[in-house]
Design a protein around this motif. Structure first.
Motif, mmCIF file in Angstrom:
data_model
loop_
_atom_site.group_PDB
_atom_site.id
_atom_site.type_symbol
_atom_site.label_atom_id
_atom_site.label_comp_id
_atom_site.label_asym_id
_atom_site.label_seq_id
_atom_site.Cartn_x
_atom_site.Cartn_y
_atom_site.Cartn_z
ATOM 1 N N GLY A 1 0.819 -1.203 0.000
ATOM 2 C CA GLY A 1 0.000 0.000 0.000
ATOM 3 C C GLY A 1 0.851 1.250 0.000
ATOM 4 O O GLY A 1 2.031 1.217 -0.370
ATOM 5 N N ALA A 2 0.261 2.336 0.424
ATOM 6 C CA ALA A 2 0.959 3.624 0.447
ATOM 7 C C ALA A 2 0.697 4.319 1.771
ATOM 8 O O ALA A 2 -0.359 4.137 2.389
ATOM 9 C CB ALA A 2 0.489 4.504 -0.711
ATOM 10 N N ILE A 3 1.656 5.120 2.206
ATOM 11 C CA ILE A 3 1.534 5.871 3.442
ATOM 12 C C ILE A 3 2.026 7.292 3.204
ATOM 13 O O ILE A 3 3.010 7.511 2.499
ATOM 14 C CB ILE A 3 2.337 5.190 4.578
ATOM 15 N N ASP A 4 1.295 8.246 3.752
ATOM 16 C CA ASP A 4 1.668 9.652 3.529
ATOM 17 C C ASP A 4 1.034 10.507 4.615
ATOM 18 O O ASP A 4 0.140 10.063 5.341
ATOM 19 C CB ASP A 4 1.201 10.106 2.145
ATOM 20 N N GLY A 5 1.499 11.732 4.700
ATOM 21 C CA GLY A 5 0.952 12.690 5.654
ATOM 22 C C GLY A 5 0.208 13.798 4.931
ATOM 23 O O GLY A 5 0.497 14.105 3.776
ATOM 24 N N THR A 6 -0.760 14.381 5.604
ATOM 25 C CA THR A 6 -1.508 15.491 5.036
ATOM 26 C C THR A 6 -1.907 16.444 6.153
ATOM 27 O O THR A 6 -2.047 16.031 7.309
ATOM 28 C CB THR A 6 -2.765 15.002 4.283
ATOM 29 N N HIS A 7 -2.073 17.697 5.810
ATOM 30 C CA HIS A 7 -2.437 18.703 6.808
ATOM 31 C C HIS A 7 -3.912 19.064 6.657
ATOM 32 O O HIS A 7 -4.396 19.275 5.543
ATOM 33 C CB HIS A 7 -1.585 19.967 6.630
ATOM 34 N N SER B 1 -2.746 23.947 11.585
ATOM 35 C CA SER B 1 -3.225 22.657 11.102
ATOM 36 C C SER B 1 -2.740 21.514 11.977
ATOM 37 O O SER B 1 -1.875 21.672 12.840
ATOM 38 C CB SER B 1 -2.749 22.432 9.659
ATOM 39 N N GLN B 2 -3.332 20.337 11.710
ATOM 40 C CA GLN B 2 -2.850 19.074 12.248
ATOM 41 C C GLN B 2 -2.140 18.317 11.131
ATOM 42 O O GLN B 2 -2.540 18.398 9.965
ATOM 43 C CB GLN B 2 -3.998 18.201 12.762
ATOM 44 N N ASN B 3 -1.119 17.574 11.488
ATOM 45 C CA ASN B 3 -0.431 16.724 10.519
ATOM 46 C C ASN B 3 -0.950 15.306 10.695
ATOM 47 O O ASN B 3 -0.725 14.667 11.732
ATOM 48 C CB ASN B 3 1.084 16.775 10.742
ATOM 49 N N ILE B 4 -1.675 14.811 9.704
ATOM 50 C CA ILE B 4 -2.338 13.507 9.780
ATOM 51 C C ILE B 4 -1.544 12.476 8.982
ATOM 52 O O ILE B 4 -1.168 12.729 7.828
ATOM 53 C CB ILE B 4 -3.770 13.577 9.221
ATOM 54 N N LEU B 5 -1.284 11.325 9.585
ATOM 55 C CA LEU B 5 -0.614 10.217 8.909
ATOM 56 C C LEU B 5 -1.664 9.189 8.520
ATOM 57 O O LEU B 5 -2.482 8.779 9.353
ATOM 58 C CB LEU B 5 0.434 9.579 9.821
ATOM 59 N N ALA B 6 -1.669 8.763 7.258
ATOM 60 C CA ALA B 6 -2.660 7.797 6.791
ATOM 61 C C ALA B 6 -2.005 6.763 5.882
ATOM 62 O O ALA B 6 -1.042 7.068 5.174
ATOM 63 C CB ALA B 6 -3.798 8.507 6.050
ATOM 64 N N ALA B 7 -2.547 5.548 5.918
ATOM 65 C CA ALA B 7 -2.082 4.466 5.052
ATOM 66 C C ALA B 7 -3.285 3.853 4.356
ATOM 67 O O ALA B 7 -4.374 3.753 4.935
ATOM 68 C CB ALA B 7 -1.345 3.399 5.869
ATOM 69 N N CYS B 8 -3.100 3.449 3.095
ATOM 70 C CA CYS B 8 -4.180 2.803 2.359
ATOM 71 C C CYS B 8 -3.612 1.670 1.527
ATOM 72 O O CYS B 8 -2.408 1.609 1.254
ATOM 73 C CB CYS B 8 -4.921 3.804 1.472
ATOM 74 N N ILE C 1 -4.897 5.374 10.374
ATOM 75 C CA ILE C 1 -4.934 6.834 10.462
ATOM 76 C C ILE C 1 -4.439 7.239 11.852
ATOM 77 O O ILE C 1 -4.884 6.686 12.860
ATOM 78 C CB ILE C 1 -6.349 7.394 10.245
ATOM 79 N N LEU C 2 -3.522 8.185 11.884
ATOM 80 C CA LEU C 2 -3.027 8.733 13.146
ATOM 81 C C LEU C 2 -3.214 10.243 13.107
ATOM 82 O O LEU C 2 -2.622 10.925 12.267
ATOM 83 C CB LEU C 2 -1.556 8.385 13.361
ATOM 84 N N SER C 3 -4.032 10.769 13.992
ATOM 85 C CA SER C 3 -4.309 12.208 14.020
ATOM 86 C C SER C 3 -3.874 12.791 15.362
ATOM 87 O O SER C 3 -3.562 12.063 16.304
ATOM 88 C CB SER C 3 -5.808 12.462 13.819
ATOM 89 N N GLY C 4 -3.876 14.119 15.436
ATOM 90 C CA GLY C 4 -3.590 14.806 16.686
ATOM 91 C C GLY C 4 -2.252 15.511 16.740
ATOM 92 O O GLY C 4 -2.040 16.358 17.611
ATOM 93 N N TRP C 5 -1.340 15.182 15.807
ATOM 94 C CA TRP C 5 -0.021 15.819 15.840
ATOM 95 C C TRP C 5 -0.106 17.260 15.343
ATOM 96 O O TRP C 5 -0.869 17.583 14.445
ATOM 97 C CB TRP C 5 0.964 15.033 14.994
ATOM 98 N N ALA D 1 4.986 19.450 13.361
ATOM 99 C CA ALA D 1 5.704 18.176 13.502
ATOM 100 C C ALA D 1 6.089 17.623 12.131
ATOM 101 O O ALA D 1 5.336 17.728 11.159
ATOM 102 C CB ALA D 1 4.833 17.160 14.242
ATOM 103 N N SER D 2 7.261 17.012 12.040
ATOM 104 C CA SER D 2 7.738 16.445 10.775
ATOM 105 C C SER D 2 7.098 15.083 10.535
ATOM 106 O O SER D 2 6.686 14.384 11.473
ATOM 107 C CB SER D 2 9.255 16.303 10.803
ATOM 108 N N ASP D 3 7.025 14.682 9.261
ATOM 109 C CA ASP D 3 6.448 13.376 8.907
ATOM 110 C C ASP D 3 7.234 12.229 9.532
ATOM 111 O O ASP D 3 6.644 11.234 9.974
ATOM 112 C CB ASP D 3 6.412 13.218 7.383
ATOM 113 N N SER D 4 8.561 12.357 9.575
ATOM 114 C CA SER D 4 9.380 11.276 10.129
ATOM 115 C C SER D 4 9.109 11.083 11.618
ATOM 116 O O SER D 4 9.094 9.946 12.118
ATOM 117 C CB SER D 4 10.866 11.568 9.889
ATOM 118 N N ARG D 5 8.887 12.169 12.321
ATOM 119 C CA ARG D 5 8.604 12.072 13.754
ATOM 120 C C ARG D 5 7.263 11.391 13.996
ATOM 121 O O ARG D 5 7.122 10.569 14.909
ATOM 122 C CB ARG D 5 8.600 13.473 14.368
ATOM 123 N N ILE D 6 6.273 11.703 13.166
ATOM 124 C CA ILE D 6 4.952 11.099 13.311
ATOM 125 C C ILE D 6 5.004 9.617 12.955
ATOM 126 O O ILE D 6 4.390 8.779 13.628
ATOM 127 C CB ILE D 6 3.929 11.844 12.430
#
Length: 241
Positions: free
Chosen positions: A167-173, A194-201, A210-214, A218-223
């Motif tokens: 699949g794929a994983i990415d962050g979005t604000h 904004s919040q930096n949201i990490l999602a995988a599909c 989905i990981l929210s709240g950051w 915050a950087s994508d690598s940290r999340i």
């Protein structure tokens, strides 16, 4: 000061406190009556929200997808699911379908409360109340709406470029509303709050994590590191050979 004078002074103070408390209660009661008991209808058109809902979900899939980002079949399945489980119910003036349309239209177009209340003919408080009610219902369905991938295979057309990829994983604000003292933490590199949201599909375009709240800063690598090292259901599952 003798006892009689002291008693008179205490009596006057006590009477003053009682009068002030009674006045405050009367003012609060009058304000409550005006806000909640004697409200004038926001719009003069009866059942405006019901008519607008029917225009969106009762015409065609094209209209439905355009306005609430969902097909009519998916919408009615969702409505039946939340109603059957008791997460949502019809109120005196707002049906479950209208509650869902208000919520989906708001998140699908990032619509403001004032815009939605004008469209559906409700007060801002009513729109906000049903939006939060539907949000809580959707969160309770996360175990059914978010499914882990059933296999690690991918379509053959991708095999040449993404061998062993699941699949794929990415962050979005997404926009965030926080107190002023938190603006610095939630301000992203574009200057937005904004919040930096990490999602995988997976390859079927289904969300598997989905990981929210950051904070937006915050950087994508940290999340991603946080997602990998979480415990329990909140941890992202990384398949290993």
């Amino acid at each position: 000061m003798d006892n009689e004078q002291w008693n008179d002074e205490a009596y006057r103070k006590c009477r003053k406190i009682i009068v002030l408390a009674a006045t405050a209660c009367a003012i609060a009661a009058n304000k409550y009556r005006k806000l909640y008991l004697s409200k004038d209808p926001y719009r003069g058109e009866a059942l405006r929200g019901l008519v607008e809902t029917e225009r969106i979900i009762g015409v065609s899939d094209t209209t439905c997808r355009s306005l609430i980002r969902m097909s009519r079949r998916a919408f009615f399945s969702l409505a039946e699911m939340v109603r059957h489980r008791g997460f949502l119910y019809d109120s005196k003036f707002v049906t479950v379908e209208e509650q869902l349309v208000i919520y989906l239209h708001t998140i699908g177009h990032n619509a403001k409360n004032r815009v939605v209340l004008h469209q559906f003919g409700h007060s801002g408080e009513t729109i906000s109340r049903y939006f939060n009610r539907v949000l809580c219902a959707i969160l309770q369905l996360h175990t059914e709406l978010l499914k882990p991938p059933r296999s690690t295979t991918q379509p053959k057309k991708y095999l040449r470029y993404f061998n062993n990829c699941i699949g794929a994983i990415d962050g979005t604000h997404i926009p965030a509303w926080v107190s002023v003292d938190q603006h610095r933490r939630f301000r992203d590199r574009k200057g937005n709050i904004s919040q930096n949201i990490l999602a995988a599909c997976d390859f079927d375009m289904r969300y598997t994590y989905i990981l929210s709240g950051w904070e937006g800063s915050a950087s994508d690598s940290r999340i991603l590191d946080d997602a990998i090292h979480k415990e329990g259901e909140e941890k992202i599952v990384v398949p290993r050979d």
